[in-house]
Design a protein around this motif. Structure first.
Motif, PDB file in Angstrom:
ATOM      1  N   THR A 163      31.020 -27.328  -2.853  1.00 46.98           N
ATOM      2  CA  THR A 163      31.009 -26.253  -1.866  1.00 46.98           C
ATOM      3  C   THR A 163      32.226 -25.356  -1.970  1.00 46.98           C
ATOM      4  O   THR A 163      32.202 -24.219  -1.534  1.00 46.98           O
ATOM      5  CB  THR A 163      30.927 -26.840  -0.446  1.00 46.98           C
ATOM      6  OG1 THR A 163      32.038 -27.737  -0.264  1.00 46.98           O
ATOM      7  CG2 THR A 163      29.633 -27.615  -0.260  1.00 46.98           C
ATOM      8  N   PRO A 172      35.599 -23.420  -4.091  1.00 39.61           N
ATOM      9  CA  PRO A 172      35.713 -22.611  -5.309  1.00 39.61           C
ATOM     10  C   PRO A 172      35.753 -23.480  -6.560  1.00 39.61           C
ATOM     11  O   PRO A 172      36.234 -24.606  -6.545  1.00 39.61           O
ATOM     12  CB  PRO A 172      37.039 -21.865  -5.095  1.00 39.61           C
ATOM     13  CG  PRO A 172      37.285 -21.901  -3.627  1.00 39.61           C
ATOM     14  CD  PRO A 172      36.701 -23.193  -3.146  1.00 39.61           C
ATOM     15  N   PRO A 182      33.353 -18.539  -6.470  1.00 43.61           N
ATOM     16  CA  PRO A 182      32.304 -19.317  -5.800  1.00 43.61           C
ATOM     17  C   PRO A 182      31.445 -20.042  -6.830  1.00 43.61           C
ATOM     18  O   PRO A 182      31.256 -19.533  -7.949  1.00 43.61           O
ATOM     19  CB  PRO A 182      31.494 -18.251  -5.051  1.00 43.61           C
ATOM     20  CG  PRO A 182      32.461 -17.124  -4.827  1.00 43.61           C
ATOM     21  CD  PRO A 182      33.356 -17.128  -6.044  1.00 43.61           C
ATOM     22  N   LYS A 204      35.370 -11.187  -6.953  1.00 41.78           N
ATOM     23  CA  LYS A 204      35.672 -12.505  -6.394  1.00 41.78           C
ATOM     24  C   LYS A 204      34.902 -12.762  -5.107  1.00 41.78           C
ATOM     25  O   LYS A 204      34.572 -13.899  -4.785  1.00 41.78           O
ATOM     26  CB  LYS A 204      37.175 -12.643  -6.139  1.00 41.78           C
ATOM     27  CG  LYS A 204      37.982 -12.689  -7.425  1.00 41.78           C
ATOM     28  CD  LYS A 204      39.430 -12.982  -7.147  1.00 41.78           C
ATOM     29  CE  LYS A 204      40.193 -13.139  -8.458  1.00 41.78           C
ATOM     30  NZ  LYS A 204      41.632 -13.437  -8.244  1.00 41.78           N
ATOM     31  N   GLN A 205      34.586 -11.702  -4.364  1.00 41.78           N
ATOM     32  CA  GLN A 205      33.765 -11.838  -3.166  1.00 41.78           C
ATOM     33  C   GLN A 205      32.366 -11.371  -3.528  1.00 41.78           C
ATOM     34  O   GLN A 205      32.034 -10.195  -3.398  1.00 41.78           O
ATOM     35  CB  GLN A 205      34.341 -10.991  -2.017  1.00 41.78           C
ATOM     36  CG  GLN A 205      33.679 -11.219  -0.666  1.00 41.78           C
ATOM     37  CD  GLN A 205      34.060 -12.552  -0.058  1.00 41.78           C
ATOM     38  OE1 GLN A 205      34.912 -13.254  -0.576  1.00 41.78           O
ATOM     39  NE2 GLN A 205      33.429 -12.910   1.031  1.00 41.78           N
ATOM     40  N   THR A 206      31.527 -12.306  -4.020  1.00 42.96           N
ATOM     41  CA  THR A 206      30.191 -11.938  -4.479  1.00 42.96           C
ATOM     42  C   THR A 206      29.260 -11.731  -3.297  1.00 42.96           C
ATOM     43  O   THR A 206      29.587 -12.044  -2.153  1.00 42.96           O
ATOM     44  CB  THR A 206      29.628 -13.025  -5.397  1.00 42.96           C
ATOM     45  OG1 THR A 206      29.524 -14.248  -4.659  1.00 42.96           O
ATOM     46  CG2 THR A 206      30.541 -13.245  -6.589  1.00 42.96           C
ATOM     47  N   SER A 248      26.484 -13.338  -2.546  1.00 46.00           N
ATOM     48  CA  SER A 248      26.074 -14.590  -1.900  1.00 46.00           C
ATOM     49  C   SER A 248      27.170 -15.132  -1.013  1.00 46.00           C
ATOM     50  O   SER A 248      26.916 -15.604   0.088  1.00 46.00           O
ATOM     51  CB  SER A 248      25.702 -15.619  -2.965  1.00 46.00           C
ATOM     52  OG  SER A 248      26.802 -15.849  -3.830  1.00 46.00           O
ATOM     53  N   SER A 249      28.419 -15.068  -1.503  1.00 46.97           N
ATOM     54  CA  SER A 249      29.516 -15.587  -0.672  1.00 46.97           C
ATOM     55  C   SER A 249      29.751 -14.708   0.534  1.00 46.97           C
ATOM     56  O   SER A 249      30.077 -15.202   1.614  1.00 46.97           O
ATOM     57  CB  SER A 249      30.801 -15.705  -1.510  1.00 46.97           C
ATOM     58  OG  SER A 249      31.180 -14.424  -1.997  1.00 46.97           O
ATOM     59  N   LYS A 272      27.144 -15.695   3.122  1.00 46.20           N
ATOM     60  CA  LYS A 272      27.474 -16.942   3.810  1.00 46.20           C
ATOM     61  C   LYS A 272      28.583 -16.738   4.820  1.00 46.20           C
ATOM     62  O   LYS A 272      28.585 -17.287   5.903  1.00 46.20           O
ATOM     63  CB  LYS A 272      27.884 -18.013   2.783  1.00 46.20           C
ATOM     64  CG  LYS A 272      26.740 -18.443   1.884  1.00 46.20           C
ATOM     65  CD  LYS A 272      27.215 -19.495   0.897  1.00 46.20           C
ATOM     66  CE  LYS A 272      26.073 -19.959  -0.008  1.00 46.20           C
ATOM     67  NZ  LYS A 272      26.535 -20.952  -0.999  1.00 46.20           N
TER      68      LYS A 272
END
Length: 408
Positions: free
Chosen positions: A268, A270, A297, A396-398, A400-401, A404
């Motif tokens: 879960t 990185p 992620p 780095k902040q995709t 999907s992330s 969430k």
């Protein structure tokens, strides 16, 4: 060969079990002494004598049960607490009513606290709270009314047992942390020792075979190529630090025991991208990466690594087995950039568009499609005769992330 260090036993709670063993014996003798000094004041001394015989035999026979947490089973704790509560309630039968009202001691006296403390050492403060509550109710029933001294004693035992149970839980957590730290330290030293030995022997032999094979040619050249691949794989393995080793500490009879376990699949947190790209390094594939972890992620790291694998597959397929490739990892503040470059013949102009029109979608789907789903990009630069370069960028902040994070 040096032996690998293991952290097997280190317990701060073991002295508490030893102290409890001595406490039970001393308090049993104390309870018998109290009865002996006030024998004439009991209305039914025969009941008290029968109880003390049981208490004496039980205390001595069960000393091994309070030697450590493993021996102290739930069944024993239940029986021990039953004897303590039975003694409290039998006080109304054996002793004079006037003495009970005046605050006379119960038959087990302070021996009862030892039973409660066993619960605290075994199961922590929650078990201690339950046992203390049962003893408190028995004391109130024996007294018949909540007198001040009875309430005082009940609260004292309750608070002391919960405090000791909490201290035991903290001690166990500290043992697990210390055991893990010492095991990792020992493992690191062992890895460094193995790396030195392998570097001095096996890696040098493989490097020599690779060089001699290239000079001799023929079948020796193929043997040298395979030796070179094994050298790179072995060097990656012994370098350490890329693939995390997970450990679990658990409490046993005399302290914390550490054992290695497999890393769970459902990660879960990185993921270090370097650990996923390391297997791609080979005799003809060079990997250049930062010295620090490159966290992404999990889904983004896996997809980016798969795109790198697809790019290398294209190198082998279109540039040949003799082509060299280079992987460069760059960790920028807002994104991760991975560049895959080869020294092949390059891609003729318009060839990619023609391939997509013919239904061959390797670059379109395996590379660009993966990056597009992550909110990144894939740029392909190719000059005929000068090789091909694929630049993969992932924020780095995709998506999907971010989804969430917004859901939380």
């Amino acid at each position: 060969m040096a032996k690998r260090e293991r952290v097997m036993r280190m317990s701060v709670e073991l002295p508490l079990w030893r102290a409890l063993t001595a406490y039970r014996v001393l308090t049993m003798l104390y309870a018998v002494g109290l009865f002996a000094t006030a024998y004439d004041e009991y209305s039914r001394p025969g009941v008290a004598i029968a109880y003390y015989v049981v208490l004496f035999v039980w205390t001595l026979a069960t000393l091994p049960r309070v030697a450590n947490a493993v021996a102290c089973t739930k069944r024993f704790l239940a029986a021990d607490l039953t004897i303590a509560i039975s003694g409290i309630l039998l006080t109304r039968v054996a002793d004079d009513a006037a003495r009970i009202v005046e605050g006379g001691p119960t038959l087990p006296s302070i021996w009862t606290a030892g039973s409660v403390l066993a619960f605290a050492l075994k199961g922590g403060w929650r078990w201690a709270a339950g046992a203390s509550t049962a003893v408190a109710l028995a004391n109130l029933a024996e007294r018949g009314a909540p007198a001040r001294d009875t309430v005082h004693n009940v609260i004292l035992v309750w608070v002391a047992a919960i405090a000791i149970g909490y201290v035991v839980e903290v001690a166990r957590a500290s043992e697990r942390t210390l055991a893990r730290a010492l095991e990792i330290e020992a493992t690191t030293r062992e890895r460094e020792r193995l790396a030195r030995d392998i570097h001095d022997g096996v890696l040098q032999v493989l490097a020599m075979v690779q060089r001699r094979g290239a000079v001799l040619g023929g079948e020796a050249a193929e043997l040298g190529r395979m030796a070179g691949e094994q050298e790179v794989a072995l060097r990656t393995l012994v370098s350490g630090g890329l693939v995390p080793v997970s450990r679990v500490s658990e409490d046993e009879a005399e302290g914390a025991v550490v054992r290695a376990v497999e890393e769970p699949d459902d990660v879960t947190g990185p993921v270090d991208l370097r650990s996923l790209l390391a297997p791609y390094a080979a005799a003809r594939v060079s990997l250049a990466e930062p010295g620090a972890p490159v966290p992404l992620p999990p889904a983004a790291a896996r997809e980016l690594a798969a795109a790198v694998g697809a790019a290398l597959d294209n190198v082998r397929k279109h540039a040949g087995d003799q082509a060299r490739a280079w992987i460069l990892v760059e960790d920028e503040p807002d994104e991760v950039i991975v560049t895959v470059r080869d020294d092949g013949p390059g891609i003729p102009e318009g060839r990619l568009a023609q391939a997509e029109g013919e239904g061959r979608l390797g670059v379109a789907l395996s590379i660009r499609g993966r990056l597009r789903e992550l909110g990144g990009s894939a740029d392909l630069i190719s000059v005929p005769g000068q090789g091909t370069e694929v630049e993969l960028k992932v924020p780095k902040q995709t998506r999907s992330s971010r989804g969430k994070a917004e859901g939380r």
